[in-house]
Design an enzyme around this catalytic site. Sequence first.
Site, PDB file in Angstrom:
ATOM      1  CB  CYS A 273       3.661 -15.720 -19.487  1.00 29.00           C
ATOM      2  SG  CYS A 273       3.872 -16.431 -17.849  1.00 29.00           S
TER       3      CYS A 273
HETATM    4  N1  LIG Z   1       6.969 -17.987 -14.781  1.00 30.78           N
HETATM    5  C1  LIG Z   1       6.244 -16.886 -14.790  1.00 30.78           C
HETATM    6  O1  LIG Z   1       6.781 -15.783 -14.916  1.00 30.78           O
HETATM    7  C2  LIG Z   1       4.735 -16.931 -14.635  1.00 30.78           C
HETATM    8  C3  LIG Z   1       4.066 -15.738 -14.364  1.00 30.78           C
HETATM    9  C4  LIG Z   1       2.689 -15.755 -14.211  1.00 30.78           C
HETATM   10  C5  LIG Z   1       2.002 -16.952 -14.356  1.00 30.78           C
HETATM   11  N2  LIG Z   1       2.669 -18.108 -14.639  1.00 30.78           N
HETATM   12  C6  LIG Z   1       1.889 -19.339 -14.746  1.00 30.78           C
HETATM   13  O2  LIG Z   1       2.072 -20.105 -13.557  1.00 30.78           O
HETATM   14  C7  LIG Z   1       2.065 -21.504 -13.854  1.00 30.78           C
HETATM   15  C8  LIG Z   1       3.353 -22.139 -13.372  1.00 30.78           C
HETATM   16  O3  LIG Z   1       4.444 -21.567 -14.073  1.00 30.78           O
HETATM   17  P1  LIG Z   1       5.942 -21.661 -13.558  1.00 30.78           P
HETATM   18  O4  LIG Z   1       6.728 -20.711 -14.387  1.00 30.78           O
HETATM   19  O5  LIG Z   1       6.004 -21.577 -12.073  1.00 30.78           O
HETATM   20  O6  LIG Z   1       6.303 -23.152 -14.005  1.00 30.78           O
HETATM   21  P2  LIG Z   1       7.583 -24.009 -13.527  1.00 30.78           P
HETATM   22  O7  LIG Z   1       7.808 -25.013 -14.593  1.00 30.78           O
HETATM   23  O8  LIG Z   1       8.680 -23.097 -13.115  1.00 30.78           O
HETATM   24  O9  LIG Z   1       7.071 -24.734 -12.204  1.00 30.78           O
HETATM   25  C9  LIG Z   1       6.090 -25.685 -12.198  1.00 30.78           C
HETATM   26  C10 LIG Z   1       6.476 -26.766 -11.193  1.00 30.78           C
HETATM   27  O10 LIG Z   1       5.393 -27.683 -11.095  1.00 30.78           O
HETATM   28  C11 LIG Z   1       5.933 -28.985 -10.913  1.00 30.78           C
HETATM   29  N3  LIG Z   1       4.880 -29.936 -11.254  1.00 30.78           N
HETATM   30  C12 LIG Z   1       4.442 -30.324 -12.474  1.00 30.78           C
HETATM   31  N4  LIG Z   1       3.411 -31.182 -12.345  1.00 30.78           N
HETATM   32  C13 LIG Z   1       3.181 -31.318 -11.023  1.00 30.78           C
HETATM   33  C14 LIG Z   1       2.254 -32.051 -10.255  1.00 30.78           C
HETATM   34  N5  LIG Z   1       1.319 -32.816 -10.835  1.00 30.78           N
HETATM   35  N6  LIG Z   1       2.335 -31.989  -8.921  1.00 30.78           N
HETATM   36  C15 LIG Z   1       3.276 -31.212  -8.317  1.00 30.78           C
HETATM   37  N7  LIG Z   1       4.172 -30.477  -8.989  1.00 30.78           N
HETATM   38  C16 LIG Z   1       4.116 -30.525 -10.323  1.00 30.78           C
HETATM   39  C17 LIG Z   1       7.150 -28.996 -11.811  1.00 30.78           C
HETATM   40  O11 LIG Z   1       8.059 -30.003 -11.423  1.00 30.78           O
HETATM   41  C18 LIG Z   1       7.700 -27.581 -11.607  1.00 30.78           C
HETATM   42  O12 LIG Z   1       8.632 -27.533 -10.555  1.00 30.78           O
HETATM   43  C19 LIG Z   1       1.838 -21.596 -15.364  1.00 30.78           C
HETATM   44  O13 LIG Z   1       0.475 -21.729 -15.612  1.00 30.78           O
HETATM   45  C20 LIG Z   1       2.320 -20.250 -15.867  1.00 30.78           C
HETATM   46  O14 LIG Z   1       1.691 -19.893 -17.083  1.00 30.78           O
HETATM   47  C21 LIG Z   1       4.030 -18.123 -14.755  1.00 30.78           C
END
Ligand SMILES: NC(=O)c1ccc[n+]([C@@H]2O[C@H](COP(=O)([O-])OP(=O)(O)OC[C@H]3O[C@@H](n4cnc5c(N)ncnc54)[C@H](O)[C@@H]3O)[C@@H](O)[C@H]2O)c1
Length: 445
Positions: A273
């Site tokens: 992030c």
């Molecule tokens: N990790 C954090 O602390 C956090 C906090 C707030 C916001 N975010 C935001 O949330 C979003 C997700 O982040 P995250 O940390 O959960 O990512 P992550 O990589 O942990 O999880 C994303 C998941 O999406 C899956 N994926 C990718 N493409 C896909 C598709 N087309 N269909 C289905 N699944 C798919 C991946 O395999 C993965 O398991 C990002 O935009 C991030 O900036 C993350």
Amino acid sequence: MVKEDIKRLVETKQARVGVIGLGYVGLPLAVEFARRGLRSVGFEVDTRKAESINRGESYIPDVPSDALASAVGDERLHATTDFDELSSCDAIIICVPTPLRKTKEPDISYILAASEEITKRLRHGQLVILESTTYPGTTDEVLLPMFEAKGLKLDQDFLLAFSPERVDPGNPQFHTDNIPKVVGGCTDDSTEIAALLYGQIVKEVHPVTSARVAEAAKLLENTFRAVNIGMANEMARLCYHLGIDTWEVIRAAATKPFGFMPFYPGPGIGGHCIPLDPHYLSWKARQHGFDSRFIGLAEEVNSRMPEHVVALVTDALNDDRKSLNGARVLVLGVAYKKDIDDVRESPALSIIDRLRAKGADVRYHDPFVPEVRFDDAHTVAGGEPLQNVPLTEEELRAADCCVIVTDHSGVNYGQVCALSKLIVDTRNALSRDLRRDSSAKIVRL
Ligand SMILES: NC(=O)c1ccc[n+]([C@@H]2O[C@H](COP(=O)([O-])OP(=O)(O)OC[C@H]3O[C@@H](n4cnc5c(N)ncnc54)[C@H](O)[C@@H]3O)[C@@H](O)[C@H]2O)c1
């Protein structure tokens, strides 16, 4: 009216909620909906993750396996790689990654891929919500035209909103249900129904007038952190030159009960992030001819911290008549923050790479991370993977320098102080008592 249809399903808990992307954000969300009595379906491209969920085994530390197993056992939650199940969902929430391209421009290809799967199955009566962090305008300018191209009409057939995720992995105090949720729809109906849906799982929902406001609010939050951490990092480097204890300065300033909020320096920013999100905002600003200078400056200061840490190690060894070339350096902690297993964008990768490029023999200990791999973007030193070593007496005694990069709670810092020769502490992990009693030379950021 589509609004009334979805409202009735949500209020009677008959709504089926689809969550696309089951990572740090999506899995806790899907489990929370199931826990609150709705039926949720998780959509993944990673077959191993889907299978693990269906076995009731969590791979996200904040989601206990027993909570997951009970949701799966009660048939409130299952995961699938078959996107045809999207047509059975009344609400669909997109939680896929939003990385940067090598050029530091937004890469919304995962959002597009997920939205294409939705577009193929979009039907009358669905609410779609984007949660992935992205630039203001994505929901209105990218998702809406894709869905409308199918011939379906917003408000008549479907609803569309943006609601940023604020989960803080590893934070024992704040979880999905007690973090207020900002919700901004492309229309008033979209805002109202998305807010109603989140109201089932979070205590406080804060509706705003548009998706753009919600998108911008998320980027403001994370840019605020990046800029303030940048300020703290600059202060640390300034204090280093002036020979003043940065941490004592911050502690003193933080006694002011108004108008000051403490931020702390560190080895650099990491995670999915803070290092990335501000670029989404500055990129969008540039499209409109606006140069966001605070964001650029924070990026510059924060990205130089690994270099500064290596300079601290080099100088401290030099004081001991040793060179970094050939020195054995033990890095303590490689996750981007304490008590989690996430190494994405971790400054430890850059620090290790720089140390290795200068000829150091680097080893690391991190109770959460068995191995680190270096992608092309993170290496000038060849990028050989490294494996976690146990924190033994021999390991500590053999190191010419210990560098505390992540201040995991479970590490025995008393032992580290007792057995090390030299410690570079980038997190102020060593208490005053430990520092006083230590025989090691200690350098703090
Ligand atoms: N990790 C954090 O602390 C956090 C906090 C707030 C916001 N975010 C935001 O949330 C979003 C997700 O982040 P995250 O940390 O959960 O990512 P992550 O990589 O942990 O999880 C994303 C998941 O999406 C899956 N994926 C990718 N493409 C896909 C598709 N087309 N269909 C289905 N699944 C798919 C991946 O395999 C993965 O398991 C990002 O935009 C991030 O900036 C993350």
